[in-house]
Design a protein around this motif. Structure first.
Motif, PDB file in Angstrom:
ATOM      1  N   PRO A 174     -68.196  -3.588  13.711  1.00  0.00           N
ATOM      2  CA  PRO A 174     -68.508  -5.056  13.588  1.00  0.00           C
ATOM      3  C   PRO A 174     -68.216  -6.074  14.466  1.00  0.00           C
ATOM      4  O   PRO A 174     -68.551  -6.968  14.346  1.00  0.00           O
ATOM      5  N   THR A 175     -67.552  -6.467  15.321  1.00  0.00           N
ATOM      6  CA  THR A 175     -67.116  -7.031  16.607  1.00  0.00           C
ATOM      7  C   THR A 175     -67.790  -6.979  17.817  1.00  0.00           C
ATOM      8  O   THR A 175     -66.832  -7.684  18.395  1.00  0.00           O
ATOM      9  N   THR A 176     -68.188  -5.504  17.789  1.00  0.00           N
ATOM     10  CA  THR A 176     -68.267  -5.756  19.504  1.00  0.00           C
ATOM     11  C   THR A 176     -69.164  -6.728  19.569  1.00  0.00           C
ATOM     12  O   THR A 176     -68.840  -6.074  21.131  1.00  0.00           O
ATOM     13  N   ALA A 177     -70.308  -6.746  19.416  1.00  0.00           N
ATOM     14  CA  ALA A 177     -71.536  -7.490  20.107  1.00  0.00           C
ATOM     15  C   ALA A 177     -71.344  -9.327  20.029  1.00  0.00           C
ATOM     16  O   ALA A 177     -72.061  -9.553  20.025  1.00  0.00           O
ATOM     17  N   LEU A 178     -69.486  -9.482  19.171  1.00  0.00           N
ATOM     18  CA  LEU A 178     -69.578 -10.632  19.181  1.00  0.00           C
ATOM     19  C   LEU A 178     -68.938 -10.876  20.102  1.00  0.00           C
ATOM     20  O   LEU A 178     -67.411 -10.595  20.874  1.00  0.00           O
TER      21      LEU A 178
ATOM     22  N   VAL B  18     -62.992 -11.415  11.605  1.00  0.00           N
ATOM     23  CA  VAL B  18     -61.678 -10.334  11.655  1.00  0.00           C
ATOM     24  C   VAL B  18     -60.826 -11.497  10.080  1.00  0.00           C
ATOM     25  O   VAL B  18     -60.698 -10.939   9.701  1.00  0.00           O
ATOM     26  N   ASP B  19     -60.399 -12.614  10.586  1.00  0.00           N
ATOM     27  CA  ASP B  19     -60.020 -13.645  10.088  1.00  0.00           C
ATOM     28  C   ASP B  19     -61.190 -13.460   8.127  1.00  0.00           C
ATOM     29  O   ASP B  19     -60.152 -13.552   7.064  1.00  0.00           O
ATOM     30  N   LEU B  20     -62.303 -13.077   8.424  1.00  0.00           N
ATOM     31  CA  LEU B  20     -62.831 -13.971   7.031  1.00  0.00           C
ATOM     32  C   LEU B  20     -62.996 -12.329   6.166  1.00  0.00           C
ATOM     33  O   LEU B  20     -63.042 -12.274   4.892  1.00  0.00           O
ATOM     34  N   VAL B  21     -62.490 -10.738   6.830  1.00  0.00           N
ATOM     35  CA  VAL B  21     -62.506  -9.672   6.591  1.00  0.00           C
ATOM     36  C   VAL B  21     -60.842  -9.322   5.774  1.00  0.00           C
ATOM     37  O   VAL B  21     -60.747  -9.256   4.902  1.00  0.00           O
ATOM     38  N   LYS B  22     -60.133 -10.569   6.406  1.00  0.00           N
ATOM     39  CA  LYS B  22     -58.537 -10.524   5.973  1.00  0.00           C
ATOM     40  C   LYS B  22     -58.576 -10.516   4.622  1.00  0.00           C
ATOM     41  O   LYS B  22     -58.205 -11.052   3.848  1.00  0.00           O
ATOM     42  N   ARG B  23     -59.571 -12.256   4.466  1.00  0.00           N
ATOM     43  CA  ARG B  23     -59.320 -13.506   3.222  1.00  0.00           C
ATOM     44  C   ARG B  23     -59.764 -12.376   2.516  1.00  0.00           C
ATOM     45  O   ARG B  23     -59.592 -12.564   1.315  1.00  0.00           O
ATOM     46  N   LEU B  24     -61.554 -12.320   2.437  1.00  0.00           N
ATOM     47  CA  LEU B  24     -62.342 -11.470   1.680  1.00  0.00           C
ATOM     48  C   LEU B  24     -61.129  -9.519   1.010  1.00  0.00           C
ATOM     49  O   LEU B  24     -61.126  -9.594  -0.167  1.00  0.00           O
ATOM     50  N   ARG B  25     -60.612  -9.292   1.970  1.00  0.00           N
ATOM     51  CA  ARG B  25     -59.594  -8.730   1.432  1.00  0.00           C
ATOM     52  C   ARG B  25     -58.169  -8.124   0.621  1.00  0.00           C
ATOM     53  O   ARG B  25     -58.447  -8.326  -0.526  1.00  0.00           O
ATOM     54  N   GLU B  26     -58.060 -10.100   0.307  1.00  0.00           N
ATOM     55  CA  GLU B  26     -56.963 -10.282  -0.158  1.00  0.00           C
ATOM     56  C   GLU B  26     -57.900 -10.904  -1.704  1.00  0.00           C
ATOM     57  O   GLU B  26     -56.792 -10.596  -2.799  1.00  0.00           O
ATOM     58  N   GLU B  27     -58.718 -12.033  -1.967  1.00  0.00           N
ATOM     59  CA  GLU B  27     -59.490 -11.849  -2.496  1.00  0.00           C
ATOM     60  C   GLU B  27     -60.129 -11.163  -4.014  1.00  0.00           C
ATOM     61  O   GLU B  27     -59.950 -10.939  -4.429  1.00  0.00           O
ATOM     62  N   LEU B  28     -60.664  -9.498  -2.783  1.00  0.00           N
ATOM     63  CA  LEU B  28     -61.453  -8.732  -3.348  1.00  0.00           C
ATOM     64  C   LEU B  28     -60.084  -7.498  -3.481  1.00  0.00           C
ATOM     65  O   LEU B  28     -61.074  -6.803  -4.143  1.00  0.00           O
ATOM     66  N   GLY B  29     -59.391  -7.200  -2.156  1.00  0.00           N
ATOM     67  CA  GLY B  29     -59.103  -5.714  -2.843  1.00  0.00           C
ATOM     68  C   GLY B  29     -60.150  -4.527  -2.123  1.00  0.00           C
ATOM     69  O   GLY B  29     -59.068  -3.671  -2.949  1.00  0.00           O
ATOM     70  N   MET B  30     -61.044  -4.817  -1.853  1.00  0.00           N
ATOM     71  CA  MET B  30     -60.873  -3.100  -1.979  1.00  0.00           C
ATOM     72  C   MET B  30     -60.434  -2.702  -0.649  1.00  0.00           C
ATOM     73  O   MET B  30     -59.663  -4.044   0.522  1.00  0.00           O
ATOM     74  N   ALA B  31     -60.629  -1.515  -0.444  1.00  0.00           N
ATOM     75  CA  ALA B  31     -59.876  -0.487   1.383  1.00  0.00           C
ATOM     76  C   ALA B  31     -61.279  -0.763   1.887  1.00  0.00           C
ATOM     77  O   ALA B  31     -62.297  -1.107   1.229  1.00  0.00           O
ATOM     78  N   ILE B  32     -60.837  -0.568   3.335  1.00  0.00           N
ATOM     79  CA  ILE B  32     -61.572  -1.146   4.928  1.00  0.00           C
ATOM     80  C   ILE B  32     -60.883   0.834   5.365  1.00  0.00           C
ATOM     81  O   ILE B  32     -60.345   1.001   5.517  1.00  0.00           O
TER      82      ILE B  32
END
Lengths: 330, 357, 347, 337
Positions: free
Chosen positions: A183-187, A196-210
């Motif tokens: 997801p970050t290769t083109a950026l 990356v920070d956003l996904v980490k934060r959302l992982r904390e909040e929503l608890g999904m597996a990645i």
């Protein structure tokens, strides 16, 4: 095993190309637990994207073809599901984001409409509710003036913003697994850090597996709990993230890590480089696919393809006939 | 988008000037006697008359002087002393057709509704069926429907319209008179001359419906069905091909995979995501296919003896009546410039990247 | 995520061995890999092979015309007539007047000693078989000349526009737009009817007309191909290496841009012949009795009420024309698939 | 690596604007200010790294130096000649000594030419060799970049990305240049191949005494290969210093954030370090912010930053920064007083 979400066994996928059959994935097995982040690392063509697309039957068929294997999601094999059943999994329980946010959003459909689609489909809510929910989701991923931007089209968003939209859309139905395909290769690096920070934060909040697919060993180190390294359509090493970086066991993993310049090292040093090129998989490898490039190669490596076996510390598995610490065959 | 449309509108006078210049350039290849039909009805008979005509209308003036005169016509006092104008295509005077013994503009007035009638019945089936077949072929790539559509599109583009038309005539008219050449049966034309049948639009099939005369509608259809099929099959063939390849390309796009990964039904993936994108190149082709259609009517109307402007052009050409045919060409060019403009603006509406720029 | 990245690239020992076995033939050497792929791709599908066979048969017919249908009189392009009666005669009816020389293959093949109208006669007793056989020559002659001329004009204008850019480009492309606004067949019809009084009835007026209104497509293709090649890094690389601009144009830009145009153009012969036949059908072009498919077909216009009886005036020449065009279209269709940009780079 | 302190290339106030045509009659309404007043110099034998995010103008800078794009204004002094103002034929001759390696190894080789033709072309262009000589030199060059010289008669599509990039390097070396612009030469390659190419470039530099302008967005690779580093943002250089100064003691807030965003292949690192994550996107180079171009994303910007465009100033010897908030030590005292 109660909290195991995804369990893939012996997955094999091929592509029919004008030049012959390409064996992209050659028997891959892995599992993913609830709340866990699995990094999948490998160079282009190693089969990492195809593996994940295969699990959701998203590989374009033809030319692709899933030849063998199972992909159990909470005990049910997705590869034997019919189209209606797997559609209920896609987007609702397992969703994906892709490498290029420009091409993965429909250019002639407004962001609002694209956001509303999975919401209305999986949650069965009305258009108005979907709109409100979309605004919440866009705000959650940090898009300013979300309400005004729903009617905009993808080309009016910047690259980083588009990827945020993709993430918001993927998480809209609170999936249990998010598969992020480079997801970050083109950026750019600063935007990459934001995502990356956003996904980490959302992982904390929503608890999904990645499942985070990437070729960048640095990004994986920052986000994954566990890492699988792929080569030639196989997983050749799998370990908890710290073990992998501290004590890599496969010569390929070692080579990859050594070929990176060390940001913290003072003196300038010649880079380690792996000889040769990654394989072109017109034949299913019968021997170790890395053998032609391997420094530690032994006779056995030319005779038989090693299987992924536990070795060393807990949860550290490697597919190699050679013990790299001693340089001898196992 | 305003900019885009203004730019597009500004192109119209350029195209108009270009088209008229080309046609006027061809006219200049004619001798002054033939060209005099631009301004006078009677054929100048002797040297004296010829010289007089050349002088009065400046038929030996420099090119651009003549061109301008051709556009705006010549003012002269008539026998009563009123100022009248001869020629001038900007005023709708396309010259006099000596072979048809009427003003070219009258030929257009009489015949264009017939061609339009035919074209309208052709365009809508052409678009819907062609696009439907193309999408279906792409979705079922390499399956039976796809192969059939590809074979159809190859045969369709290879079959000359006039051969196809003649074969239709052979099978559907000469054998059993199911369908008829021409425009209408005699009893219908008598009815029209009697004034009993109101001509609202001058499009026979539409007027028949508006008069609630199904028998006349059926008669119109019996005459139009063969030309419609002849005009359609070739455009279907091209539309199938373009839609199919555009759709195949779109189906490989990342956003189609995204749509699938959201759990959308395959039908929605195709209809809501792939097809709207695949339509963009198809729309750009529409302008060209209207050009092709208006070229096609020349042959089709001739084959079926259908009295539209295409047949008028073909007849005039066969008799080498250049003034007439060039007048018709100017008119056709005008129609095409307008329809291309419409298509381009339509494109701007479909593609948000153009619309919002 | 693009599809291509999921398919492995690169080579290893296995591939290297495979590659070294593969000898590069003189054809590949001559054409370059891209074009070689295009050419070989053309011979892979059954459709294009059928197309090539059709074209080959027509070439044979054109070459062997004097043997297949021996000419009468001085001008072989004039269709021999069996009298002057208006009523067409059915296939198989015997020749009565001016019986031509009987070709050597006729008797062994049919066992018949008497020369007949193999495919019947058209109005005016023109022999349809003769018209079809010798008409093949007319088809190739017009097709080849018109295509060469249109391509030449198109390539010159298109590459001038692409090379100079700016107002030159703008001017040329606007002219192209204007020419494209007008329907091709109608303009060809008009122009040839303007030219006919000047040049007389012959192949010349329709050919000039078709050339005048037929070059725009090529100009557009070559222009856009050159523009896209010009942007490629290897052109910049050549410039950075100090290569002179003339060599850049002729060695780097044109060879990569022109080949698709040339191949597509050579397949445009089918379309040209189709248009030419249409003009003949409408009564423009050669004088009556010239061996030309459209001419033969145009006789049918006077018999539409009795086409059920005189079907052979339509069916034989119509079928011939259709097969000819289809031959080129089949190859052209395969061509379009091979030239498809998606296929590029998948070598 | 600085064996010689002589300046080889000096770029002065280089500007490259790409005009934007808009509106009804396509008149020029503005310009993408891709490179906006950039100055730096490169010494004989050193490697200057040029880093920045996409759209910052680093590639345009490289190509404008080589006159692959015509500069809008400014000077490029190379061995005493101002490349920016040479006549076309003089420029062509000057290309003998100044070369470029492109990013995309697939697009930068003419698919219709063999390796021999590609590498031999510069020699033909300058007419310095012919026939057999060219063949020998091509073989020599292929050996130099570690490719089998039997490959000379093959076409580019028969090679992998890494091999093609080696061909690109061989072409650049054909005329024995002293200066090479490496325009993101590794970013299109796989991780395991990148190291091969970087090592090759370093070996060649040592053997042939080359000078590099190394353009990249991969900061860790730039750190590895460069002697000095210039950081670009929206068409201007914001920081220019020795490698060590830039990486260990970055002064510009953008450089600090950029360095902090580099992914590090060490999970331990992330437990110990807090990253600076910049907010927002890079503004459009067609319409850059007033004053300091970085101020819209800068964590320490104030109103003053919107008014004054900071010049690139020498803060400590050899360390140049373009930031109002970073002042030379002498000045700082004045400010405090």
């Amino acid at each position: 095993m109660t909290n195991q979400l995804l369990n893939v066994r012996g997955l094999e996928t091929q592509f029919n190309t004008p030049e012959g059959i390409v064996h992209a994935v050659n028997g891959v097995s892995f599992s993913l637990d609830e709340g866990e982040t699995l990094g999948v690392v490998g160079e282009s063509g190693c089969g990492k994207s195809v593996t994940m697309l295969s699990c959701l039957k998203l590989v374009p068929m033809p030319p692709g073809k899933i030849v063998a294997g199972h992909a159990f999601f909470k005990g049910e094999d997705m590869l034997t599901m019919d189209n209606d059943e797997i559609r209920k999994v896609r987007g609702a329980q397992i969703s994906m984001i892709f490498q290029d946010p420009m091409t993965s959003l429909n250019p002639v459909m407004s962001i609002g409409k694209q956001m509303a689609e999975p919401l209305m489909l999986h949650l069965g809510i009305t258009k108005e509710q979907a709109r409100n929910r979309s605004i919440e989701l866009l705000e959650m991923v940090g898009i300013p003036q979300a309400a005004d931007r729903l009617k905009d089209y993808p080309h009016q968003y910047s690259g980083g913003m588009r990827q945020r939209v993709m993430i918001a859309m993927a998480l809209s139905c609170m999936p249990q697994i998010l598969i992020a395909d480079e997801p970050t290769t083109a950026l750019d690096v600063t935007i990459q850090a934001q995502i990356v920070d956003l996904v980490k934060r959302l992982r904390e909040e929503l608890g999904m597996a990645i499942i985070w697919i990437t070729h960048d060993l640095g990004v994986v180190a920052s986000i994954a709990n566990r890492v699988s390294v792929m080569y030639g359509g196989f997983i050749i090493e799998e370990a908890p993230v710290k073990d992998l970086y501290a004590e890599p066991l496969h010569p390929y993993t070692i080579g990859l890590l050594n070929s990176l310049p060390k940001i913290n090292r003072e003196e300038r040093q010649r880079l380690y480089s792996i000889n040769g090129m990654p394989p072109m998989l017109f034949k299913k490898p019968k021997v170790c696919p890395f053998a032609p490039r391997c420094e530690f190669v032994k006779d056995h490596c030319w005779q038989e393809n090693p299987v992924l076996e536990s070795y060393g510390r807990d949860g550290h598995r490697v597919a190699c006939w050679v013990d790299v610490t001693s340089g001898r065959e196992r | 988008m305003t900019n885009y449309i203004i730019r597009r509108l500004l192109l119209v006078p350029v195209l108009l000037a270009g088209v008229t210049l080309i046609i006027f350039g061809m006219l200049q290849l004619l001798g002054p006697v033939e060209r005099s039909a631009l301004y006078v009805v009677d054929f100048p008979k002797n040297e004296k008359q010829i010289d007089a005509v050349i002088k009065r209308y400046g038929l030996d003036d420099p090119f651009f002087v003549q061109y301008w005169r051709w556009l705006v016509g010549v003012q002269r006092p008539d026998t009563q002393g009123n100022i009248v104008r001869d020629g001038g295509i900007l005023y709708g005077d396309f010259g006099y057709s000596r072979t048809a013994s009427q003003e070219v503009i009258d030929i257009i007035k009489n015949r264009f509704p017939n061609t339009l009638d035919l074209a309208l019945w052709t365009i809508f089936p052409m678009l819907s069926v062609g696009i439907w077949m193309g999408v279906k072929a792409a979705v079922n790539q390499n399956k039976f429907f796809d192969q059939a559509a590809r074979i159809y599109s190859i045969i369709g583009t290879s079959f000359p319209t006039f051969v196809f038309g003649l074969l239709l005539l052979m099978l559907l008219y000469a054998n059993n008179q199911w369908f008829l050449p021409g425009k209408m049966s005699d009893w219908v034309s008598i009815l029209i001359y009697s004034g009993e049948f109101k001509q609202y639009t001058h499009l026979l099939s539409i007027d028949a419906l508006l008069n609630l005369r199904l028998d006349i509608f059926w008669d119109a259809l019996r005459h139009m069905i063969m030309p419609i099929i002849t005009l359609s099959y070739i455009s279907w063939a091209t539309f199938v091909r373009v839609t199919r390849s555009s759709m195949l390309e779109t189906l490989r796009m990342d956003y189609v995979i995204t749509a699938r990964s959201k759990g959308l039904k395959e039908a929605d993936v195709i209809n809501k995501h792939a097809r709207p994108n695949a339509m963009l190149p198809v729309v750009t082709m529409m302008g060209g296919s209207i050009v092709g259609l208006l070229g096609g009517v020349v042959i089709t109307e001739t084959v079926f003896n259908y009295p539209g402007i295409g047949k008028a052009a073909a007849d005039a050409a066969a008799q080498l009546d250049v003034v007439t045919i060039l007048g018709l060409a100017i008119f056709t060019g005008l129609i095409l410039i307008i329809s291309n403009l419409v298509v381009d603006i339509l494109y701007a509406f479909i593609d948000p990247r153009v619309r919002l720029s | 995520m693009t599809e291509m990245t999921t398919i492995p690239t690169g080579d290893n020992l296995l591939l290297d061995e495979a590659k070294s076995d593969r000898k590069i033939g003189w054809l590949e050497e001559f054409l370059g890999p891209d074009n070689y792929r295009i050419v070989t791709g053309l011979f892979k599908t059954p459709a294009s092979i059928i197309g090539f066979i059709l074209i080959f048969i027509f070439i044979l017919v054109a070459i062997l015309a004097p043997i297949i249908a021996p000419p009468v009189g001085n001008d072989p392009m004039k269709i021999p007539r069996d009298g002057f009666s208006g009523e067409p005669q059915a296939p198989g009816s015997p020749w009565k007047k001016n019986v031509p020389e009987i070709p050597f293959w006729y008797e062994p093949l049919t066992g018949n000693k008497e020369w007949v109208h193999l495919l019947g006669t058209a109005q005016g007793q023109y022999d349809i078989f003769y018209g079809i056989v010798w008409g093949t020559r007319t088809a190739f002659r017009t097709g080849v000349i018109v295509v060469i001329a249109t391509v030449l004009i198109g390539v010159i204008l298109g590459s001038t526009a692409a090379y100079y850019g700016g107002w030159v480009d703008n001017l040329i492309m606007r002219i192209t737009d204007i020419f494209m606004t007008l329907p091709y067949i109608m303009m060809a019809l008009i122009f040839s009817s303007v030219l006919t009084p000047i040049l007389g009835r012959s192949l010349l007026p329709p050919m000039i007309a078709m050339i005048t209104f037929g070059w725009m497509g090529y100009a557009r293709i070559i222009r856009s191909d050159i523009l896209s090649i010009k942007e490629r890094d290897f052109v910049l690389a050549a410039k950075a290496s100090g290569v002179r601009s003339g060599r850049i144009l002729f060695k780097h830009v044109l060879p990569n841009a022109i080949f698709p145009t040339l191949v597509l153009a050579s397949l445009g012969i089918g379309d040209v012949v189709l248009g030419f036949a249409a003009l003949s059908f409408l009564g423009i072009g050669t004088e009556i009795g010239y061996a030309d498919w459209g001419q033969v077909l145009s006789f049918a216009r006077n018999w539409i009420t009795s086409l059920n009886r005189y079907w052979y005036i339509v069916v034989y020449p119509g079928l011939t024309l259709t097969l000819f065009v289809m031959g080129w279209n089949l190859v052209g269709d395969a061509m379009r698939d091979v030239l498809d940009p998606r296929m590029r780079g998948k070598s | 690596m600085n064996t010689d302190n002589q300046t080889l290339l000096r770029v002065e106030n280089l500007v490259k604007h790409f005009p934007i045509y808009r509106g009804v009659i396509r008149r020029k309404v503005g310009a993408v200010r891709a490179v906006d007043d950039v100055s730096f110099e490169i010494k004989q034998g050193e490697t200057l790294g040029l880093v920045g995010e996409s759209g910052c103008g680093k590639t345009t800078t490289g190509r404008t130096i080589l006159r692959l794009y015509e500069p809008t204004s400014g000077h490029v002094y190379f061995k005493g000649q101002d490349l920016a103002h040479l006549k076309p034929e003089e420029m062509r001759k000057a290309r003998k000594d100044i070369q470029i390696i492109f990013q995309d190894p697939y697009a930068s080789l003419n698919p219709r030419m063999t390796v021999r033709e590609i590498i031999g072309e510069p020699m033909l262009a300058f007419g310095i060799a012919s026939g057999k000589e060219i063949d020998d030199r091509v073989a020599e060059l292929l050996d130099l970049v570690s490719l089998d010289h039997n490959y000379a008669s093959r076409y580019p599509h028969e090679f992998s990305g890494g091999q093609r990039q080696r061909i690109g390097v061989a072409r650049a070396l054909a005329m024995k240049p002293s200066f090479i612009v490496c325009d993101e030469p590794i970013s299109a390659l796989d991780v395991s191949i990148q190291a091969q190419i970087v090592n090759l470039l370093e070996d060649l530099q040592r053997e042939l005494n080359l000078t590099y302008l190394f353009i990249a967005h991969d900061l860790s690779m730039v750190r590895h290969i460069s002697d000095r580093v210039a950081v670009m943002y929206l068409g201007i250089i914001v920081e220019l210093a020795n490698r060590k100064d830039v990486y260990v003691n970055p002064l510009h807030p953008y450089t600090q954030a950029l360095l902090s965003s580099i992914p590090v292949a060490d999970p331990q690192f992330y437990e110990e370090h807090q990253r600076i994550v910049l907010e927002g996107d890079v503004p459009s180079p067609a319409n850059p912010p007033s004053g300091c171009r970085f101020r819209t994303r800068c964590p320490i910007a104030d109103e003053h930053c919107a008014e004054v465009q900071p010049a690139l100033r020498e803060i400590t010897p050899g360390h140049f920064v373009a930031c109002l908030k970073v002042t030379p030590i002498d000045d700082q005292e004045e400010v405090i007083n």
